[in-house]
Motif scaffolding. Structure first.
Motif, mmCIF file in Angstrom:
data_model
loop_
_atom_site.group_PDB
_atom_site.id
_atom_site.type_symbol
_atom_site.label_atom_id
_atom_site.label_comp_id
_atom_site.label_asym_id
_atom_site.label_seq_id
_atom_site.Cartn_x
_atom_site.Cartn_y
_atom_site.Cartn_z
ATOM 1 N N THR A 108 0.826 -1.207 0.000
ATOM 2 C CA THR A 108 0.000 0.000 0.000
ATOM 3 C C THR A 108 0.862 1.258 0.000
ATOM 4 N N ILE A 113 -3.285 2.545 -2.287
ATOM 5 C CA ILE A 113 -4.644 2.007 -2.122
ATOM 6 C C ILE A 113 -4.710 1.434 -0.709
ATOM 7 N N HIS A 115 -6.522 -0.045 2.821
ATOM 8 C CA HIS A 115 -7.561 -1.033 3.125
ATOM 9 C C HIS A 115 -8.747 -0.359 3.812
ATOM 10 N N VAL A 119 -12.571 -2.255 -0.086
ATOM 11 C CA VAL A 119 -11.357 -2.493 -0.875
ATOM 12 C C VAL A 119 -11.123 -3.999 -1.012
ATOM 13 N N SER A 121 -8.341 -7.002 -1.891
ATOM 14 C CA SER A 121 -6.909 -7.175 -1.698
ATOM 15 C C SER A 121 -6.568 -8.656 -1.817
ATOM 16 N N ALA A 159 -3.569 -4.397 -1.919
ATOM 17 C CA ALA A 159 -4.885 -3.916 -2.328
ATOM 18 C C ALA A 159 -4.836 -3.532 -3.803
ATOM 19 N N LYS A 162 -11.692 -1.718 -5.602
ATOM 20 C CA LYS A 162 -12.707 -1.386 -4.613
ATOM 21 C C LYS A 162 -14.097 -1.717 -5.139
#
Length: 195
Positions: A108, A113, A115, A119, A121, A159, A162
């Motif tokens: 990240t 991006i 969490h 989201v 991942s 991640a 979304k």
């Protein structure tokens, strides 16, 4: 109607159709609870998105499942908490999943991006071991980010997109019956496809 007016109508129609296209790829995760639409971020997480879409296009997620749930009140009080639903091939086609190579870990810190609620991942053991298993965050989960408390190695999880439609479906899955953190019965993913 003259040719000029017809040409204007055609140009307006083409422009409207192009405006409806998504800048980023979208996928649909189809379950008995309904569909979850996910937007993927290839500019931020190129390796992860490329691998995930390769698995989608190969049909690997057909008849896969959401099989794991983490809920705050069911986790040890002395451990970092997280809330999510996890799915993939682990329970439905373990041999295929185990035979696939790992994806280069995109933290990240690199992708930006975080969490946050909704989201998606990649699940993993060591950095670079993620492949077909993924999870969707229910609420914000900063412990899963780079430097977060949920990984001893501090690298967090990768991640890569979304949920943009269907968080109500995510919540329905999250609330489904489970035993020791595993859905009982499994929540089957009929198919994941590009939109």
């Amino acid at each position: 109607m003259n040719r000029r007016n017809l040409l204007i109508i055609v140009i307006v129609f083409i422009t409207a159709c192009k405006g409806a296209e998504n800048k980023n790829p979208h996928v649909d995760i189809s379950t008995k609870f309904g569909d979850i639409e996910v937007e993927l971020y290839p500019e931020q997480a190129p390796e992860t998105v490329k691998a995930f879409l390769r698995y989608v296009d190969s049909g690997y997620y057909t008849n896969s499942a959401f099989y794991r749930v983490l809920r705050d009140d069911e986790q040890p009080s002395n451990a970092p908490k997280s809330e999510l639903i996890q799915g993939g091939l682990w329970k439905t086609n373990y041999k295929l999943s185990a035979g696939l190579p790992g994806i280069k870990h995109e933290t990240t810190a690199q992708t930006k991006i975080l969490h946050k609620n909704g989201v998606i991942s990649m699940a993993r053991l060591e950095p670079g071991t993620a492949n077909t298993e993924f999870f969707i965050c229910v609420g914000d989960q900063p412990g899963l980010d780079y430097g977060g408390a949920n990984n001893a190695d501090g690298q967090g999880y990768a991640a890569f997109g979304k949920v943009v439609k269907g968080m109500n479906v995510v919540h329905s899955i999250y609330d489904a019956p489970e035993s020791d953190g595993e859905f009982d019965p499994l929540i089957y993913i009929f198919k994941i496809k590009r939109l």
